[in-house]
Design a protein around this motif. Structure first.
Motif, short mmCIF file in Angstrom:
data_model
loop_
_atom_site.label_atom_id
_atom_site.label_comp_id
_atom_site.label_asym_id
_atom_site.label_seq_id
_atom_site.Cartn_x
_atom_site.Cartn_y
_atom_site.Cartn_z
N ASP A 134 -28.68 58.88 -75.38
CA ASP A 134 -28.01 57.60 -75.12
C ASP A 134 -26.52 57.80 -74.87
N ASP A 135 -25.81 56.68 -74.70
CA ASP A 135 -24.41 56.71 -74.32
C ASP A 135 -23.45 56.98 -75.48
N SER A 136 -23.96 57.11 -76.69
CA SER A 136 -23.09 57.28 -77.86
C SER A 136 -22.75 58.76 -78.08
N ASP A 137 -21.75 58.99 -78.94
CA ASP A 137 -21.43 60.37 -79.33
C ASP A 137 -22.63 61.03 -79.98
N TYR A 138 -23.36 60.26 -80.78
CA TYR A 138 -24.54 60.81 -81.46
C TYR A 138 -25.62 61.20 -80.45
N GLY A 139 -25.79 60.40 -79.42
CA GLY A 139 -26.76 60.72 -78.39
C GLY A 139 -26.41 62.00 -77.67
N ALA A 140 -25.12 62.18 -77.39
CA ALA A 140 -24.67 63.40 -76.71
C ALA A 140 -24.88 64.63 -77.60
N LYS A 141 -24.62 64.47 -78.91
CA LYS A 141 -24.77 65.61 -79.83
C LYS A 141 -26.22 65.84 -80.25
N GLY A 142 -26.95 64.77 -80.46
CA GLY A 142 -28.34 64.89 -80.94
C GLY A 142 -29.34 65.14 -79.84
N GLY A 143 -29.00 64.69 -78.63
CA GLY A 143 -29.85 64.96 -77.48
C GLY A 143 -31.18 64.22 -77.48
N ARG A 144 -32.09 64.75 -76.71
CA ARG A 144 -33.39 64.14 -76.47
C ARG A 144 -34.22 63.98 -77.75
N ILE A 145 -34.22 64.95 -78.62
CA ILE A 145 -35.03 64.86 -79.84
C ILE A 145 -34.51 63.76 -80.75
N TYR A 146 -33.21 63.71 -80.94
CA TYR A 146 -32.58 62.68 -81.76
C TYR A 146 -32.89 61.29 -81.20
N CYS A 147 -32.69 61.11 -79.90
CA CYS A 147 -32.89 59.80 -79.28
C CYS A 147 -34.36 59.40 -79.26
N THR A 148 -35.24 60.35 -79.07
CA THR A 148 -36.68 60.04 -79.11
C THR A 148 -37.08 59.62 -80.51
N ALA A 149 -36.56 60.29 -81.53
CA ALA A 149 -36.87 59.91 -82.91
C ALA A 149 -36.36 58.50 -83.20
N LEU A 150 -35.12 58.19 -82.83
CA LEU A 150 -34.58 56.85 -83.09
C LEU A 150 -35.33 55.78 -82.30
N ALA A 151 -35.70 56.07 -81.07
CA ALA A 151 -36.45 55.10 -80.27
C ALA A 151 -37.79 54.79 -80.94
N ALA A 152 -38.49 55.83 -81.37
CA ALA A 152 -39.78 55.62 -82.04
C ALA A 152 -39.59 54.84 -83.35
N LEU A 153 -38.59 55.20 -84.13
CA LEU A 153 -38.34 54.48 -85.39
C LEU A 153 -37.99 53.02 -85.13
N THR A 154 -37.25 52.76 -84.07
CA THR A 154 -36.88 51.38 -83.72
C THR A 154 -38.11 50.57 -83.37
N LEU A 155 -39.02 51.15 -82.61
CA LEU A 155 -40.23 50.44 -82.19
C LEU A 155 -41.21 50.20 -83.33
N GLU A 156 -41.09 50.93 -84.41
CA GLU A 156 -42.08 50.78 -85.48
C GLU A 156 -41.51 50.25 -86.79
N VAL A 157 -40.33 49.64 -86.76
CA VAL A 157 -39.73 49.11 -87.98
C VAL A 157 -40.71 48.23 -88.75
N TYR A 158 -41.37 47.32 -88.06
CA TYR A 158 -42.24 46.38 -88.77
C TYR A 158 -43.55 47.00 -89.22
N TYR A 159 -43.83 48.22 -88.83
CA TYR A 159 -44.99 48.94 -89.35
C TYR A 159 -44.61 49.79 -90.56
N ARG A 160 -43.34 50.10 -90.74
CA ARG A 160 -42.89 51.00 -91.78
C ARG A 160 -42.29 50.32 -92.99
N PHE A 161 -41.84 49.06 -92.84
CA PHE A 161 -41.13 48.38 -93.92
C PHE A 161 -41.76 47.02 -94.21
N LEU A 162 -41.76 46.67 -95.47
CA LEU A 162 -42.07 45.30 -95.86
C LEU A 162 -40.77 44.52 -95.84
N ARG A 163 -40.88 43.24 -95.65
CA ARG A 163 -39.67 42.41 -95.73
C ARG A 163 -39.26 42.30 -97.19
#
Length: 188
Positions: A134-163
């Motif tokens: 992504d466009d952030s400093d973290y995206g530049a440093k973490g690269g594809r693996i970091y961004c893929t992990a965050l994208a997957a975690l973002t898409l599954e928030v409601y499967y991983r956490f109870l309110r």
């Protein structure tokens, strides 16, 4: 999250830890209802730090319904995921905070973030199924693996956490089906 997990698991947490975290969050808070946050005291608030601080308050038990949460939700929606920005760190913490908040703000946020994350997934070649940095400093440093992990975690928030602020349902929303095991068949 670590403090909340420790508490749920029955691990003793020194009483000073949650208080110290809340003191720090108070130092970086701003806005009329103190729902906005910056990285360091005295800096202007950012949507990313607002999302992260709000999640911290939620997991510390003080980020539930009220003026502070409403202010944070409005700020995140005003700076929501769009075609002109790409910051998965922000989107993940924004999604987690908005999911905990619930209601119409959550529905609006989820529709925005889900579409932006899915739209950016690589569909062809050896990168298929992954996300570009992504466009952030973290995206530049973490690269594809970091961004893929965050994208997957973002898409599954409601499967991983109870309110944290919902009351459990007395009855299941759908009828519970009971399955019985079929007798083993003789393979001969």
């Amino acid at each position: 999250m670590a403090l909340k997990s420790a508490k749920v698991a029955g691990i003793a947490v020194p009483a000073t830890l949650p208080g110290g975290a809340l003191t720090w969050l108070g130092k970086v808070s701003s806005g009329p209802a103190h729902g906005l946050a910056s990285y360091m005291p005295g800096q202007p608030p950012t949507p990313t730090m607002t999302a992260e601080a709000w999640v911290c308050r939620q997991f510390l038990g003080v980020g539930g319904p009220g003026a502070t949460s409403n202010e944070a939700a409005r700020n995140l929606l005003d700076h929501g995921p769009g075609a002109d920005s790409y910051n998965l760190y922000y989107w993940y913490y924004g999604t987690l905070a908005m999911y905990q908040h619930g209601g119409a703000p959550w529905t609006r946020w989820n529709n925005l973030v889900r579409d932006q994350v899915v739209r950016r997934q690589r569909l062809d070649g050896h990168r298929a199924g992954s996300w570009d940095p992504d466009d952030s400093d973290y995206g530049a440093k973490g690269g594809r693996i970091y961004c893929t992990a965050l994208a997957a975690l973002t898409l599954e928030v409601y499967y991983r956490f109870l309110r944290l602020y919902d009351e459990p349902e007395a009855e299941p929303a759908l009828p519970v089906r009971r399955f019985t095991r079929s007798p083993a068949r003789d393979p001969s």
